[in-house]
Each structure stands twice: as structure tokens, then as C-alpha cells.
Design an enzyme around this catalytic site. Structure first.
Site, mmCIF file in Angstrom:
data_model
loop_
_atom_site.group_PDB
_atom_site.id
_atom_site.type_symbol
_atom_site.label_atom_id
_atom_site.label_comp_id
_atom_site.label_asym_id
_atom_site.label_seq_id
_atom_site.Cartn_x
_atom_site.Cartn_y
_atom_site.Cartn_z
ATOM 1 N N ASN A 155 0.840 -1.214 0.000
ATOM 2 C CA ASN A 155 0.000 0.000 0.000
ATOM 3 C C ASN A 155 0.871 1.259 0.000
ATOM 4 O OD1 ASN A 155 -2.946 -0.780 0.141
ATOM 5 N ND2 ASN A 155 -2.130 -2.021 1.789
ATOM 6 N N ARG A 160 6.076 -1.307 21.441
ATOM 7 C CA ARG A 160 4.628 -1.346 21.133
ATOM 8 C C ARG A 160 3.817 -0.520 22.125
ATOM 9 N NH1 ARG A 160 3.835 -5.800 17.750
ATOM 10 N NH2 ARG A 160 5.568 -5.529 16.279
ATOM 11 N N LYS A 161 4.188 -0.658 23.420
ATOM 12 C CA LYS A 161 3.410 0.035 24.454
ATOM 13 C C LYS A 161 3.532 1.555 24.324
ATOM 14 C CE LYS A 161 3.140 -3.430 28.214
ATOM 15 N NZ LYS A 161 3.026 -4.505 27.219
ATOM 16 N N LEU A 198 -0.476 -2.586 11.738
ATOM 17 C CA LEU A 198 -1.104 -3.639 12.538
ATOM 18 C C LEU A 198 -1.130 -3.402 14.044
ATOM 19 C CD1 LEU A 198 0.213 -6.802 10.645
ATOM 20 C CD2 LEU A 198 -1.950 -5.563 10.337
ATOM 21 N N HIS A 228 -8.694 -1.152 4.917
ATOM 22 C CA HIS A 228 -8.950 -2.463 5.514
ATOM 23 C C HIS A 228 -9.354 -3.445 4.415
ATOM 24 C CE1 HIS A 228 -9.984 -5.349 8.635
ATOM 25 N NE2 HIS A 228 -11.105 -5.596 7.970
ATOM 26 N N ASP A 262 -11.526 -0.275 13.397
ATOM 27 C CA ASP A 262 -12.273 -0.398 12.119
ATOM 28 C C ASP A 262 -13.721 0.040 12.236
ATOM 29 O OD1 ASP A 262 -10.518 -3.513 11.663
ATOM 30 O OD2 ASP A 262 -9.954 -1.492 11.029
ATOM 31 N N GLU A 309 -7.589 -2.365 -2.946
ATOM 32 C CA GLU A 309 -6.972 -1.439 -1.981
ATOM 33 C C GLU A 309 -6.208 -0.344 -2.703
ATOM 34 O OE1 GLU A 309 -4.710 -4.322 0.296
ATOM 35 O OE2 GLU A 309 -5.882 -3.777 2.040
HETATM 36 N N1 LIG Z 1 -7.426 2.840 17.378
HETATM 37 C C1 LIG Z 1 -7.331 2.234 16.190
HETATM 38 N N2 LIG Z 1 -6.162 1.675 15.818
HETATM 39 C C2 LIG Z 1 -6.073 1.039 14.607
HETATM 40 C C3 LIG Z 1 -7.197 0.958 13.761
HETATM 41 C C4 LIG Z 1 -8.417 1.580 14.170
HETATM 42 O O1 LIG Z 1 -9.436 1.568 13.421
HETATM 43 N N3 LIG Z 1 -8.441 2.192 15.389
HETATM 44 N N4 LIG Z 1 -7.114 0.254 12.541
HETATM 45 C C5 LIG Z 1 -6.051 -0.757 12.513
HETATM 46 C C6 LIG Z 1 -5.878 -1.470 11.216
HETATM 47 N N5 LIG Z 1 -6.514 -2.809 11.290
HETATM 48 C C7 LIG Z 1 -7.405 -3.127 10.301
HETATM 49 O O2 LIG Z 1 -7.603 -2.404 9.306
HETATM 50 C C8 LIG Z 1 -6.171 -3.745 12.285
HETATM 51 C C9 LIG Z 1 -4.844 -3.903 12.617
HETATM 52 C C10 LIG Z 1 -4.480 -4.840 13.582
HETATM 53 C C11 LIG Z 1 -5.439 -5.616 14.219
HETATM 54 C C12 LIG Z 1 -5.033 -6.603 15.253
HETATM 55 O O3 LIG Z 1 -5.830 -7.401 15.720
HETATM 56 N N6 LIG Z 1 -3.731 -6.573 15.624
HETATM 57 C C13 LIG Z 1 -3.190 -7.530 16.572
HETATM 58 C C14 LIG Z 1 -1.665 -7.486 16.557
HETATM 59 C C15 LIG Z 1 -1.122 -7.901 15.178
HETATM 60 C C16 LIG Z 1 0.395 -7.747 15.098
HETATM 61 O O4 LIG Z 1 0.952 -6.852 15.784
HETATM 62 O O5 LIG Z 1 1.012 -8.508 14.308
HETATM 63 C C17 LIG Z 1 -3.679 -7.202 17.981
HETATM 64 O O6 LIG Z 1 -3.868 -6.005 18.286
HETATM 65 O O7 LIG Z 1 -3.794 -8.178 18.747
HETATM 66 C C18 LIG Z 1 -6.780 -5.457 13.890
HETATM 67 C C19 LIG Z 1 -7.158 -4.522 12.907
HETATM 68 C C20 LIG Z 1 -4.731 -0.157 12.950
HETATM 69 N N7 LIG Z 1 -4.879 0.485 14.230
HETATM 70 N N1 LIG Z 2 -6.234 -4.445 9.170
HETATM 71 C C1 LIG Z 2 -5.043 -4.036 8.475
HETATM 72 C C2 LIG Z 2 -4.709 -5.074 7.443
HETATM 73 O O1 LIG Z 2 -5.172 -6.213 7.504
HETATM 74 N N2 LIG Z 2 -3.884 -4.679 6.483
HETATM 75 C C3 LIG Z 2 -3.547 -5.528 5.390
HETATM 76 O O2 LIG Z 2 -2.197 -5.977 5.425
HETATM 77 C C4 LIG Z 2 -1.844 -6.363 4.085
HETATM 78 C C5 LIG Z 2 -0.409 -6.009 3.788
HETATM 79 O O3 LIG Z 2 -0.330 -4.612 3.641
HETATM 80 P P1 LIG Z 2 1.044 -3.945 3.075
HETATM 81 O O4 LIG Z 2 1.538 -4.820 1.945
HETATM 82 O O5 LIG Z 2 0.629 -2.559 2.606
HETATM 83 O O6 LIG Z 2 2.018 -3.911 4.218
HETATM 84 C C6 LIG Z 2 -2.857 -5.658 3.162
HETATM 85 O O7 LIG Z 2 -3.755 -6.606 2.625
HETATM 86 C C7 LIG Z 2 -3.615 -4.777 4.096
HETATM 87 O O8 LIG Z 2 -4.952 -4.595 3.765
#
Ligand SMILES: Nc1nc2c(c(=O)[nH]1)N[C@@H](CN(C=O)c1ccc(C(=O)N[C@@H](CCC(=O)O)C(=O)O)cc1)CN2
Ligand SMILES: NCC(=O)N[C@@H]1O[C@H](COP(=O)([O-])[O-])[C@@H](O)[C@H]1O
Length: 186
Positions: A13, A59-60, A84, A103, A144, A173
Site C-alpha cells: 500500500n 509497542r506500548k 497492525l 482495511h 475499524d 486497496e
Molecule cells: N485505534 C485504532 N487503531 C487502529 C485501527 C483503528 O481503526 N483504530 N485500525 C487498525 C488497522 N486494522 C485493520 O484495518 C487492524 C490492525 C491490527 C489488528 C489486530 O488485531 N492486531 C493484533 C496485533 C497484530 C500484530 O501486531 O502482528 C492485535 O492487536 O492483537 C486489527 C485490525 C490499525 N490500528
Molecule cells: N487491518 C489491516 C490489514 O489487515 N492490512 C492488510 O495488510 C496487508 C499487507 O499490507 P502492506 O503490503 O501494505 O504492508 C494488506 O492486505 C492490508 O490490507
């Protein structure tokens, strides 16, 4: 319009935005910085074209550290591109209506914690959905849940697999993310 792009993965992206700027599809848009929450291919893509890039792996502390890097940069829009990590309520409120996410599903279905990358496509196929697609939305404290800016769907033919769906969604996307940025840059 000055944008900051947040990344976590392969950077497809991000690359689409870089390419759109370079080919003139996104006039008046500049990627001022890329911020990554982990070392990933997206970092290499940014450095390849000399975009200031920051790797914030605590992360924190990510939201706080990211805000520190954004201060004073006069960023107009933050784009979450394959990002993520969940951003803090405080950070999201500070960037209300100035932060978007792409998304890989037709929200409000298949969104929320745990719904990212191929996990989304696995769930869509497991539920025998007849269509999928992608969504660009504003980012709010809930995951989301923000107002949808653009969404595009396509039919899923019987027998399609996760890899095909991931590829097909990446095409959508690319289209809607560039279109959304163009719309907000006006
Ligand atoms: N406050 C917000 N933060 C983020 C949002 C949002 O809408 N509000 N969108 C996400 C993007 N996303 C989907 O589009 C998404 C990203 C990550 C997760 C998730 O479950 N992550 C895991 C950890 C994954 C990892 O670190 O490898 C988790 O939190 O347990 C769900 C949806 C970005 N931030
Ligand atoms: N909820 C967020 C999510 O699932 N994102 C997804 O990660 C993939 C890799 O993106 P990238 O190639 O741009 O890194 C993409 O499919 C994007 O939609």
C-alpha cells in the site's frame, strides 16, 4: 498535502502511494515521513526513495513515540497502510478526521481485533461469502469502526482460495486508497 504513512508489513500500500505520486496521479501530495512499528519490507521501500523513516518498536509506547515524531512536521493526513498496531485513544482523538486506514474487507463485516491480513480472507471464505472487497475509513478509538470514506466490492467465484482473494483485494486497496487520498487532498 503532507502525509505520514504508518506501516507494519510488506509495504504494497505504501508503494502504491509512492508510485502514484511519482506518476502524477497524486498531485500536491508529499510523503513527509514513514513510521513503522516493526522492521519490515515497507521500511526498505521508504528508504529506497529517501523518505524520512522511523522505526518505533516499543509497542506500548508507539502512539506516544509516533506523536513525538509528528510534532512540528505540519502533517495534514496520517495514512495507515498495512499497519497492525492499535493506536491509543489519545492519539486517535488528536488526529480525529485526519487519519485514514485501508482495511481488506467490506466493513463493518470482518473488522476489529484479530481481523488483519490473511485472517480476514480465511474468515470470509470459511463463511462462504459471495463477495469481498476493501474499505477506506477514518480511524477512531474503536478498531475499524470509523466513518467509511470509500468501499469497493467484487464477487467471489466458487473455489477461490486465500491467496487469490488476498491478491484480488490488493488490487481494490490500491484503487480506493489512492482515490481517497486524492479526494482528501482537494
Ligand atoms: N485505534 C485504532 N487503531 C487502529 C485501527 C483503528 O481503526 N483504530 N485500525 C487498525 C488497522 N486494522 C485493520 O484495518 C487492524 C490492525 C491490527 C489488528 C489486530 O488485531 N492486531 C493484533 C496485533 C497484530 C500484530 O501486531 O502482528 C492485535 O492487536 O492483537 C486489527 C485490525 C490499525 N490500528
Ligand atoms: N487491518 C489491516 C490489514 O489487515 N492490512 C492488510 O495488510 C496487508 C499487507 O499490507 P502492506 O503490503 O501494505 O504492508 C494488506 O492486505 C492490508 O490490507
Amino acid at each position: 498535502m503532507k502525509i505520514a504513512v504508518f506501516v507494519s508489513g510488506g509495504g504494497t500500500n505504501l508503494q502504491n502511494i509512492i508510485d502514484a505520486i511519482q506518476d502524477g496521479s497524486l498531485p500536491n501530495v508529499e510523503i513527509s515521513m514513514v513510521i513503522a512499528d516493526r522492521n519490515c519490507l515497507a521500511v526498505e521501500r521508504a528508504l529506497d526513495v529517501d523518505i524520512p523513516t522511523y522505526l518505533l518498536e516499543d509497542r506500548k509506547a508507539f502512539s506516544e513515540d509516533a506523536q513525538h515524531n509528528l510534532e512540528g512536521e505540519e502533517i495534514d493526513l496520517i495514512v495507515l497502510a498495512g499497519f497492525l498496531s492499535i493506536l491509543s485513544k489519545e492519539f486517535v482523538e488528536k488526529w480525529e478526521n485526519k487519519m485514514i486506514n485501508v482495511h481488506p474487507a467490506l466493513l463493518p463485516k470482518y473488522g476489529g481485533k484479530g481481523m488483519y491480513g490473511k485472517k480476514v480472507h480465511e474468515a470470509v471464505l470459511a463463511n462462504n461469502e459471495k463477495e469481498s472487497g476493501a474499505t477506506v475509513h477514518y480511524v477512531t478509538a474503536g478498531i475499524d469502526e470509523g466513518e467509511i470514506i470509500l468501499q469497493q466490492a467484487f464477487p467471489i467465484k466458487p473455489g477461490e482460495n486465500v491467496d487469490w482473494l488476498a491478491w484480488r483485494i490488493s488490487q481494490v486497496e490500491k484503487e480506493i486508497l489512492i482515490e481517497a487520498i486524492k479526494k482528501l487532498a482537494k
